[in-house]
Design an enzyme around this catalytic site. Structure first.
Site, mmCIF file in Angstrom:
data_model
loop_
_atom_site.group_PDB
_atom_site.id
_atom_site.type_symbol
_atom_site.label_atom_id
_atom_site.label_comp_id
_atom_site.label_asym_id
_atom_site.label_seq_id
_atom_site.Cartn_x
_atom_site.Cartn_y
_atom_site.Cartn_z
ATOM 1 N N LYS A 196 0.855 -1.185 0.000
ATOM 2 C CA LYS A 196 0.000 0.000 0.000
ATOM 3 C C LYS A 196 0.890 1.232 0.000
ATOM 4 C CE LYS A 196 0.575 2.057 3.256
ATOM 5 N NZ LYS A 196 1.825 2.745 3.739
ATOM 6 N N TYR B 67 -4.319 4.515 6.356
ATOM 7 C CA TYR B 67 -4.787 3.530 7.347
ATOM 8 C C TYR B 67 -6.136 3.952 7.920
ATOM 9 C CZ TYR B 67 -0.279 1.194 7.267
ATOM 10 O OH TYR B 67 0.825 0.478 6.871
#
Ligand code: NAD
Length: 437
Positions: free
Chosen positions: A182, A267
């Protein structure tokens, strides 16, 4: 050995210990997790408030996850090395060296099969450490030679964000599956190209959202699905840290895509989506880039964004590259709340849960055996390759986050709320099967 909690451990300031029988029933009847624990709690011992000042505040014992409590080690489930899915680790930076390679040693279905690095000497040293043959060391230029290596099934891309797309397209061309760190890429158009290329190649693409494989996060998502918190009202999250060296790639727009937002703000964004199991329909955001700080010549220092979801849930998130380390979230429902602080980290996560017990406000701490998130995530990818399954966090999941990140920047630029389309199809694949972990 996984850490095992102490069954009779109470929170600090806990209520006076309840009768032994009551406590035992709490801890052992909890086959379905928190819900059953609460049901066992309503009635007798649980109603007893502390003798201290606030009789409306009850602290309950730690809730332990019965699944992990009773889990036996199952060495037979581990595949022998020859039958495991082989990974080529592309990029030998901090994440690969400190987390991913050690985690592969804890995997049941996965093994490291090759290394791809721009630094041959470093790669040799790492290869010796992990028993990798010289022939299985590649540099970025001869990446395509992996096509002829039958031991490599999956390419794990652990490079700066701006390089994820190019290496995914190269992996698609040589017919390898991809596990990509990511954030997926620097913008939604690049993510779409990655999804398309992997579809055309008929290979799997998974984005390494490790929190979605982490047991505490998974328990929260399950509680929400089972309506344990009631209707969701508010999600609040923050992920901040201080960055130092202004020359690092994380502060270069072309390599990072942005500053705090794609690296750590992601996140909060991803948790808002996967914990609520909803997709936002609107976002409003601001970003801050201080003048005169060389670290933020190209990318933002901090971002604040608010997401509105169809159910009425709002998510208020913040992320900064110039703030003392802080990682947390709180999910507030009509019937209860959960709070993780610290959240998002590799370990040391703490989860608390608040609810009403006999009309009194109670809190408890949930305790689950910590497990290596990277090992779980990598093994999930291996199961998907082995059994031809759709990964739980496929390219579409990364694409959806990136569409929202693009909208966050647009909102910050224009000073307006930006509408978000609901995705045509679910962005996540089926839940990972717990027994495969
Ligand atoms: P890092 O800087 O420690 O490592 C990057 C690697 O890429 C190094 O080996 C470096 O030599 C190599 N590289 C190749 N070309 C480069 C170039 N042009 N510029 C800079 N480096 C180049 O970074 P990292 O922390 O290992 O992060 C790598 C990826 O992993 C990023 O996408 C990051 O977002 C992601 N990440 C994920 C997590 C997680 O918890 N899932 C944590 C940290 C990083």
């Amino acid at each position: 050995m996984p850490f095992r909690g102490q069954p009779d451990q109470l929170l600090p300031n806990a209520a006076p210990a309840e009768p032994e029988a009551g406590r035992r029933s709490f801890l052992t009847r909890g086959g379905a997790g928190i819900a059953v624990a609460l049901a066992a709690g309503t009635g007798s011992a649980w109603a007893a408030g502390p003798s201290g000042a606030d009789a409306n505040q009850v602290k309950l014992p730690l809730i332990q996850d019965p699944n992990t409590e009773q889990k036996e080690e199952t060495p037979d489930a581990n595949l022998p090395p020859d039958a495991r899915i082989g990974y080529a680790i592309v990029g030998l930076g901090r994440l690969s060296l400190n987390q991913i390679l050690p985690a592969l040693a804890q995997c049941k279905y996965s093994k490291v099969a090759a290394l791809v690095s721009g630094d041959r000497e470093k790669a040799r040293r790492v290869a010796r450490q992990y028993g990798i043959a010289d022939a299985d060391i590649h540099d970025y230029q001869d990446f395509e030679r992996l096509a002829d290596n039958p031991r490599v099934h999956v390419v794990y891309i652990v490079l700066p964000n701006g390089m994820h797309k190019a290496f995914t397209l190269r992996a698609a061309k040589i017919g390898k599956h991809v596990l990509c760190e990511k954030p997926m890429a620097n913008n939604a158009a690049d993510c779409e190209a990655m999804v398309e290329a992997m579809k055309r190649a008929n290979r799997k693409l998974m984005i390494a959202y490790r929190s979605q494989y982490e047991p505490m996060d998974r328990m929260v998502a399950k509680m929400v699905k089972e309506k344990k918190l009631g209707t969701l009202r508010e999600f609040i999250a923050g992920n901040s840290q201080n960055v130092g060296d202004p020359s690092q790639w994380r502060l270069k727009k072309a390599l990072a895509g942005g500053g705090a937002m794609p690296d750590i703000g992601l996140y909060c964004l991803n948790a808002a989506r996967f914990l609520s199991n909803e997709e936002p329909m609107e976002v409003v955001a601001t970003v801050h880039r201080p003048q005169g700080d060389p670290r933020f010549a190209e990318v933002e220092e901090s971002v604040h964004f608010i997401l509105r979801f169809p159910s009425g849930l709002t998510a208020t998130c913040m992320s900064s590259y110039a703030s003392h380390e802080s990682r947390f979230f709180r999910l507030q429902g009509a019937q209860g709340w959960v709070e993780m602080d610290p959240a998002f980290g590799y370990n040391g996560l703490r989860l608390r849960h608040g609810m009403l017990v006999d009309g009194k406000s109670a809190t408890t701490e949930v305790q689950i055996d910590p497990q290596n998130q990277f090992a779980r995530e990598i093994d999930h990818m291996s199961v998907c390759v082995k059994d031809d399954l759709v990964p739980h966090t496929p390219g579409e999941e990364g694409l959806q986050d990136q569409r929202i990140i693009d909208a966050i920047y647009e909102s910050a630029r224009t000073g307006r709320a930006v509408k978000l389309a609901q995705p045509d199809a679910p962005t996540r694949g089926p839940e990972p099967q717990e027994e495969t972990f």
